[in-house]
Each structure stands twice: as structure tokens, then as C-alpha cells.
Design a protein around this motif. Sequence first.
Motif, PDB file in Angstrom:
ATOM      1  N   UNK A  20       0.836  -1.207   0.000  1.00  0.00           N
ATOM      2  CA  UNK A  20       0.000   0.000   0.000  1.00  0.00           C
ATOM      3  C   UNK A  20       0.868   1.252   0.000  1.00  0.00           C
ATOM      4  N   UNK A  21       1.924   1.256   0.795  1.00  0.00           N
ATOM      5  CA  UNK A  21       2.799   2.427   0.844  1.00  0.00           C
ATOM      6  C   UNK A  21       3.479   2.664  -0.497  1.00  0.00           C
ATOM      7  N   UNK A  22       3.938   1.594  -1.131  1.00  0.00           N
ATOM      8  CA  UNK A  22       4.595   1.745  -2.435  1.00  0.00           C
ATOM      9  C   UNK A  22       3.608   2.229  -3.494  1.00  0.00           C
ATOM     10  N   UNK A  23       2.379   1.715  -3.442  1.00  0.00           N
ATOM     11  CA  UNK A  23       1.353   2.163  -4.392  1.00  0.00           C
ATOM     12  C   UNK A  23       1.098   3.651  -4.218  1.00  0.00           C
ATOM     13  N   UNK A  38      -1.910 -12.288  -5.847  1.00  0.00           N
ATOM     14  CA  UNK A  38      -2.785 -12.453  -4.691  1.00  0.00           C
ATOM     15  C   UNK A  38      -2.599 -11.325  -3.675  1.00  0.00           C
ATOM     16  N   UNK A  39      -1.350 -10.896  -3.477  1.00  0.00           N
ATOM     17  CA  UNK A  39      -1.070  -9.901  -2.444  1.00  0.00           C
ATOM     18  C   UNK A  39      -1.426  -8.484  -2.879  1.00  0.00           C
ATOM     19  N   UNK A  40      -1.146  -8.135  -4.133  1.00  0.00           N
ATOM     20  CA  UNK A  40      -1.319  -6.756  -4.587  1.00  0.00           C
ATOM     21  C   UNK A  40      -2.465  -6.573  -5.570  1.00  0.00           C
ATOM     22  N   UNK A  41      -3.016  -7.683  -6.061  1.00  0.00           N
ATOM     23  CA  UNK A  41      -4.050  -7.587  -7.087  1.00  0.00           C
ATOM     24  C   UNK A  41      -5.227  -6.729  -6.668  1.00  0.00           C
ATOM     25  N   UNK A  42      -5.683  -6.900  -5.426  1.00  0.00           N
ATOM     26  CA  UNK A  42      -6.860  -6.185  -4.962  1.00  0.00           C
ATOM     27  C   UNK A  42      -6.668  -4.680  -4.940  1.00  0.00           C
ATOM     28  N   UNK A  43      -5.610  -4.210  -4.296  1.00  0.00           N
ATOM     29  CA  UNK A  43      -5.396  -2.767  -4.165  1.00  0.00           C
ATOM     30  C   UNK A  43      -5.084  -2.121  -5.516  1.00  0.00           C
ATOM     31  N   UNK A  44      -4.295  -2.801  -6.358  1.00  0.00           N
ATOM     32  CA  UNK A  44      -3.960  -2.237  -7.661  1.00  0.00           C
ATOM     33  C   UNK A  44      -5.175  -2.219  -8.592  1.00  0.00           C
ATOM     34  N   UNK A  45      -6.016  -3.233  -8.486  1.00  0.00           N
ATOM     35  CA  UNK A  45      -7.239  -3.254  -9.307  1.00  0.00           C
ATOM     36  C   UNK A  45      -8.161  -2.102  -8.893  1.00  0.00           C
ATOM     37  N   UNK A  46      -8.261  -1.861  -7.599  1.00  0.00           N
ATOM     38  CA  UNK A  46      -9.099  -0.761  -7.113  1.00  0.00           C
ATOM     39  C   UNK A  46      -8.620   0.571  -7.681  1.00  0.00           C
ATOM     40  N   UNK A  47      -7.300   0.782  -7.684  1.00  0.00           N
ATOM     41  CA  UNK A  47      -6.744   2.043  -8.172  1.00  0.00           C
ATOM     42  C   UNK A  47      -6.904   2.171  -9.686  1.00  0.00           C
ATOM     43  N   UNK A  48      -6.641   1.082 -10.415  1.00  0.00           N
ATOM     44  CA  UNK A  48      -6.712   1.134 -11.879  1.00  0.00           C
ATOM     45  C   UNK A  48      -8.148   1.236 -12.375  1.00  0.00           C
ATOM     46  N   UNK A  49      -9.000   0.320 -11.918  1.00  0.00           N
ATOM     47  CA  UNK A  49     -10.348   0.216 -12.475  1.00  0.00           C
ATOM     48  C   UNK A  49     -11.343   1.173 -11.843  1.00  0.00           C
ATOM     49  N   UNK A 101       4.638  10.700   0.915  1.00  0.00           N
ATOM     50  CA  UNK A 101       4.526   9.304   0.477  1.00  0.00           C
ATOM     51  C   UNK A 101       5.893   8.635   0.407  1.00  0.00           C
ATOM     52  N   UNK A 102       6.880   9.368  -0.103  1.00  0.00           N
ATOM     53  CA  UNK A 102       8.239   8.813  -0.181  1.00  0.00           C
ATOM     54  C   UNK A 102       8.787   8.569   1.227  1.00  0.00           C
ATOM     55  N   UNK A 103       8.521   9.501   2.126  1.00  0.00           N
ATOM     56  CA  UNK A 103       8.973   9.330   3.506  1.00  0.00           C
ATOM     57  C   UNK A 103       8.337   8.087   4.125  1.00  0.00           C
ATOM     58  N   UNK A 104       7.055   7.852   3.828  1.00  0.00           N
ATOM     59  CA  UNK A 104       6.363   6.700   4.390  1.00  0.00           C
ATOM     60  C   UNK A 104       6.871   5.373   3.871  1.00  0.00           C
ATOM     61  N   UNK A 105       7.330   5.345   2.616  1.00  0.00           N
ATOM     62  CA  UNK A 105       7.805   4.084   2.019  1.00  0.00           C
ATOM     63  C   UNK A 105       9.315   4.045   1.855  1.00  0.00           C
TER      64      UNK A 105
END
Length: 627
Positions: A267-270, A307-318, A414-418
Motif C-alpha cells: 500500500x505504501x509503495x502504491x 494475490x497480495x497486490x491484485x486487490x489494491x492495484x485493481x481498485x486504483x486502476x479500475x 509518500x516517499x517518507x512513508x515508504x
Amino acid sequence: MAKILNRLEKGICYAALGLLALIPVAEIIIRPFNGVIPASLAIMTHLFLVVGFFAAMIATKSKEHIFIAITQYIKNERLKNILAIGANMISAFVTTILVWDSISFIKYGQSGKRIGFIPDRVFSLVMPLGFAIIAIRFALQAPVKKFKWLPFASILLGTICALPAITKLLWGFDLPEPFLSWVNLSYDMAFDIKLPVILLLIVAALSGTPIFAVIGGIALIMLQSAGGEPDTAPLQIYSAFTDASDLIAIPLFTLTGFFLSESKAGERLVNTFKSLFSWIPGGMIIATVVICAFFTSFTGASGVTILALGGILYTILAEKSKYPERFSIGLLTSVGGIGLLFPPSLPIILVGSTTNSILYFMGLTIENNIIDFFLGAIIPGIIMVLAMIAFAIITSRKVKIPVEPFELKKAGAAIKGSALEILLPVILIGGYFSGILSLVQISAVSVIYVFIAEVLINRDIAIKKVPQVFFKAIPIIGGVLAILAMAKALSYSIIDSQVPEHFADWMQATISSKFVFLLLLNLALLVVGCLMDIFSAILVVLPLIVPLGYAYGIDPIHLGIIFITNLEVGFLTPPVGMNLFLASYRFKRPFVAVCRYVLPFLLIQLAIVLLITYVPWLSTFLPNLFN
């Protein structure tokens, strides 16, 4: 009692894995003071042996050994039940033989040297113990309703077929009659039934039998049919863990990947990449590809990334960026594997180690360092990443995606957080390619680093939840290391029987063109990638391919990169590409629909595979430059 044994089993495995991470880091710390840990390498390789067998035991208990997933197409429950019984019985049979062979190996195959202050035989006891528990668990797990004794008949049969080992344990090398005649008869029978047994085991693999049991069974029948001593297979299994120290990096990098996936690092990297690139048209596409490559490079398994990132990345993209569902799922599924070409990729470590072992067995002095394979994969990896980004941006231009204005304050936060996650690959790649740290030390540093970052600093994972991270990683580690161990025995039996040389001679007599061979190799590896996981394919198929590559004058590094990229694309190839099933499960979409979504991205990756295959310079330039 069951709970105590369960805790003991996990405790030993977790402790051995923890020591594998702590010992190299301790060596790094005391190095400036000229301090050394006595016999540290021998201690670590034997701890690696302990981790391998206890992880395999846990993988058996949790039913998470790696197998070919064709059985999911079978709808008849009765037939699936029969196949499951057969798979468990075959696995119990093979591991029972290895129990007796391992005891013989401990008695006759070891010198009794000390590892630190502990005799090597003490560490080796984990082999018969592990195989025995695995055999019993397979027998207990067989879904038999009426004849409960039936699975245990395979253990009895395995004991009977272990006659050479048992008689050797009782009488040594001077067997009395009639046992000598019986043992000779068992060798003759093994020679006569070798081909039918191998074919049966291949069918069993397609029917759901764990890959490691199939590989072990083939190795055993080949060794016995050639008149080999019963100690031979356990010797090769033992050496798989204790000789190749670089392979210790496999469980450590796997554990690193699970710490990252179980934390909020994704999530932080996204958020970071979104703040940096969302002002650019297609910026989130760039972020998606880079993040997936980062995660897969550490986990070594593209499925974990989906499995780990599909959900969050799909939410952001779609949902947030308004990309079409078809495009979003196709992109996320197809980029799950491109991180396999970047350090510290586990498949590259395995390809390098396996290639060097095969060349050594062939009596060749050609040997490339693992770092050469990492260097060889960088340019093809960058090309694959850029191609996927460019294609995704071009195909999505029809969709008017709103861009967000760049906010320096938001990006800085964001950079500081990740920052800790961003620094991880910088530290590891810098330490390894500079030659300051070895591969094992880098993998150990990665575990300690992510533990401190995600548990102690970011506190995404509570201290009491750390054993759960280990528990999720252990079955994956056990499944891979079980295959690695058995594959070493199979590689030895194949090379000892000169199968690769005969196959290479036949191929050269049949196909004279190097380019035609490369095309056929691409097609064959795509099929392999559809049917097998990448670790099984490397350890089982690569020993056959390396002699062919040598015969056709293909650079070993170039051949290794061809191998990985083809398998990577094979995961996306219908009808049984593994990532297609994982994406269908993760995004809750029909399998056929996922296949359609992935098709355009698959075609681009196939084009890149052909480019990498027929332009060897892409894989050999950096290794040659640095050497």
C-alpha cells in the motif's frame, strides 16, 4: 501430545530458519574486528538441511506440496477421490523407500565428521525422520472410506522394495544366501520395469501426485535399474543441501517476500508511485508494472504478487483511475511475473546453480558466477518492463484518464512513508554487485531488514503475529526444497545414464539449424510453463536442456534467460497457465474471460521472448562487460 509435537516441529523449523538469517548478519557485524564464527558455512548448510526437511514435513501436513493442477478440470468427484488416493499412496511408497535408503546412507555414507561440536550424523537423522513422517502423513491423508488399511499397504510395499537397503543395514556388503539372490533379482526387476514405472509416475504427476514424489520415484527406479547402491539417492539429497551454499538464499528471500506481502508495504509503495506518476498520462500503469516487478523479484513467485497486490492495484486502476475492467485485469495478470528477471530473483539463483552443476557433471570447466546470471537478466528484464508499459499506455489512450496535479508535499510524505521499502533493493543490489556481501549474506540482511522495518518500525506486523508469517512461508519453502532435493538425485541418475548426451546427439542429427532448435525450445518451454511451476521446471527440465545448449553453441547465461522468460510467459498461456487461474480466483472473474483479457499482453510478451532468444547480445553484454 499432538499439540506438543506440532509446536516442536514448528519450533525447530522456525529456529533453524532464524539462525540461517542471524549467522550471516553476525559475521558481517564482527568482520571489521577480524572476528569469525567457527565452521559457520558448515553449520549453515546443515541448518539448511534441517529447514528443508522440517518445512517439507509441514508442507505435507498442510497439503501444500507443489503439483500439476490438471485435476481441477475433472468434475467427477469419485474419479477425483480415486486419483487422490493413488497420489497419496505413491507418495507414501516413494518416501518409505527413502526412509530405509537414508538410514543406510547415515551408517555407510558418512565419515562422522563434526559440524562445530555436533557429529554430521546427528544432522543427517533429519532425513529418515522427515521421510518417515511424510510417508505416514500421506497415508493418513488418503481419502479412503472403507478400507482404512489400504494407504498403509503402500508403506509396507515400500519397505519390501527397500530390500537392498535393509539387507545392507543387516549384513553390510557381504550378504548371505538367499538374500544376495533376492537383492540381485530386485535389481534385474528394476531394469525390466524401468520404462513402465517411469511412464506410470509421469501419469501420476498429471493426476495430482506431488512433483517431489514423482521426481524421487523416477530417480530411485533409474538408480536401482543401473545397479546403484541404495545410499546413492540420499547422498545426492544430502549434497543438494550441504554443497550448494548459495541455495540457502531461497528460503531467506522467500521469507523476506512474505514479510513484505503480509505488511502494508504494498500500500505504501502504491501511494508513493501514485503520487509520483499520477500526473503523467498512464502514470498508474508505470507504477503498477514497477511495483509488481519489485514484489515478484523478492517472492520469486508471480502468483504471490497477484494475490497480495491484485486487490489494491485493481481498485486504483479500475475504480479510481477508471481504466476498463478488461484492461486492468489483463495488465495485472500479465505483469505478475516480470520481476523474475530482476535480482534477487530466486529462479535466477536456481538456474545459475543448476546450470553450473550440470556443466560440472558433464566434465566441463565452464562456470559462471550467479552474479553473471543476474547481470544477464537485467537488459531483457528492462525491455520486458518497458514493452509492457508502452503497450499498456498505447492501448489505453482511447480511454480519457483524468490526471491528478503533482503535489510536492504529498509526494514527499509518500516517499517518507515508504522510504524503508524503497531503500531495500538499493541496499541489497548495491551490496551484492559491489562484491561487499555474498548472496547468502544479502538474503540474510533482507530478512533482518524487513523484520526491523515492518515489525519494529512501521509496526504493520505485531510481534505475536511473526510466527504466522513464518507459518505462511514455510509450506512454500518446503515444497520448493523438497523438489530441489529430489531433483539433485534425478539429475545425477539422468547424467549417470548419459541421457542428455544421447539426446543432444539425436537432436543434432535431426536438427542442424541452431535457430530451428531455439524455436522448438521456445515452444517446448511454453508447454512446460503451462504445466509446471517454475522451480520444478528448472530442476527437472533444465538438466536436459543445458547439454543441448552446449551442443548448439548457446551461451549458458543466454540459455538460462531464455528458459526463465519462456516459463514466465507459459504461466499466462491457456488452457492451464497458473497465473490465469490465480487471477480468476483473485478478481472473481470467469477463467475464459481472464484468458481473453490477457491475450494482447501475452502476444507482446511472446514477441519479447523471441527477441531475447534470437539476440543473445541482450543477455551476454553485461556479464561480458563486467568480466
